[in-house]
Design a protein around this motif. Sequence first.
Motif, PDB file in Angstrom:
ATOM      1  N   SER A  42      42.468  55.771  38.122  1.00 38.36           N
ATOM      2  CA  SER A  42      41.922  56.259  39.395  1.00 38.36           C
ATOM      3  C   SER A  42      41.611  55.049  40.264  1.00 38.36           C
ATOM      4  N   SER A  43      41.808  55.212  41.571  1.00 41.02           N
ATOM      5  CA  SER A  43      41.430  54.138  42.500  1.00 41.02           C
ATOM      6  C   SER A  43      39.982  54.303  42.957  1.00 41.02           C
ATOM      7  N   ALA A  50      38.236  61.301  38.101  1.00 40.76           N
ATOM      8  CA  ALA A  50      37.388  60.702  37.061  1.00 40.76           C
ATOM      9  C   ALA A  50      36.341  61.698  36.572  1.00 40.76           C
ATOM     10  N   HIS A  51      35.704  62.384  37.504  1.00 42.67           N
ATOM     11  CA  HIS A  51      34.666  63.338  37.103  1.00 42.67           C
ATOM     12  C   HIS A  51      35.254  64.474  36.262  1.00 42.67           C
ATOM     13  N   VAL A  62      38.634  56.300  31.859  1.00 47.19           N
ATOM     14  CA  VAL A  62      39.359  56.233  33.135  1.00 47.19           C
ATOM     15  C   VAL A  62      39.457  54.764  33.530  1.00 47.19           C
ATOM     16  N   THR A  63      40.651  54.370  33.947  1.00 41.65           N
ATOM     17  CA  THR A  63      40.927  52.961  34.232  1.00 41.65           C
ATOM     18  C   THR A  63      41.017  52.713  35.735  1.00 41.65           C
ATOM     19  N   LEU A  64      40.356  51.659  36.166  1.00 39.68           N
ATOM     20  CA  LEU A  64      40.410  51.201  37.560  1.00 39.68           C
ATOM     21  C   LEU A  64      41.090  49.833  37.583  1.00 39.68           C
ATOM     22  N   ILE A 131      48.043  59.688  33.429  1.00 34.39           N
ATOM     23  CA  ILE A 131      47.485  60.671  34.372  1.00 34.39           C
ATOM     24  C   ILE A 131      47.104  59.948  35.656  1.00 34.39           C
ATOM     25  N   THR A 132      47.518  60.510  36.790  1.00 28.39           N
ATOM     26  CA  THR A 132      47.170  59.926  38.087  1.00 28.39           C
ATOM     27  C   THR A 132      46.462  60.979  38.946  1.00 28.39           C
ATOM     28  N   GLY A 133      45.932  60.537  40.061  1.00 28.34           N
ATOM     29  CA  GLY A 133      45.246  61.446  40.990  1.00 28.34           C
ATOM     30  C   GLY A 133      46.079  61.819  42.196  1.00 28.34           C
ATOM     31  N   LEU A 134      47.405  61.680  42.114  1.00 30.49           N
ATOM     32  CA  LEU A 134      48.270  62.007  43.258  1.00 30.49           C
ATOM     33  C   LEU A 134      48.082  63.458  43.690  1.00 30.49           C
ATOM     34  N   ARG A 135      48.099  63.661  45.004  1.00 34.69           N
ATOM     35  CA  ARG A 135      48.040  65.017  45.558  1.00 34.69           C
ATOM     36  C   ARG A 135      49.127  65.190  46.607  1.00 34.69           C
TER      37      ARG A 135
END
Length: 228
Positions: A42-43, A50-51, A62-64, A131-135
């Motif tokens: 996650s950025s 992350a939550h 979760v990795t930053l 896993i990414t947070g792309l939308r």
Amino acid sequence: MQELPLSAGNVATITKQFESWSPQDIIAWAHGTFGADLVVTSSFGDPVLAHMTWSTVKGSTVTLIDTQYLFAQTLWYAKVLAEQTAGNLEVIAPAETVLPDDLWQRDTDACCAIRKVAPLEHALANKSAWITGLRRDDSTSRANTPLVSHDMLRDVIKVNPLANLTQSDYNKYLEIHGLNEHPLTSQGYTSIGCWPCTRPAAVDGDARSGRWAGTEKTECGLHAKATV
Ligand code: SF4
């Protein structure tokens, strides 16, 4: 939640089935399927991925990627969220030989390659999934983001559990869970990366219009096109 066996040949079938799953179920599926062979990045421009990850899979990580040019607010925000959610935050960095420099002023592609892409690929080496947070509503270039694909460049299964969430879904999630936004969001930063390359979004632009504003660049290279 269904059991879905995964192989390179049925990624397309699974991504269609996932359209009716909740992001939390997809996150749980990915952890159950890949276990320690999974990396979640996650950025921390917002708290949702992350939550959800930390709430869904207790003790998960979760990795930053700390490029050395993150806003101080981002590092602070990630640490506070991890503490509040009892999550495991991993901060990774470029190689020790990569020192602060002016490359971002001369060659943003090269700068992203050593500060973002290389640390990601190091983290994904010998892993099976990411896993990414792309939308899809991040930008027009992300409008067709699948829930699952095969990242052929890194040879990992790429899972985008938030792909079909809208901004309204996001806002509801923050409200339901009492989560604070990133401190810069209220100043118009709707997508947040490194400070030299991030501006508030344009009034008539999409959420990522403040990234590398005024240039043709729209992606850092983490999300390569070589996927099926
Ligand atoms: S976003 Fe800018 S500062 Fe960050 S790695 Fe890319 S070019 Fe460098």
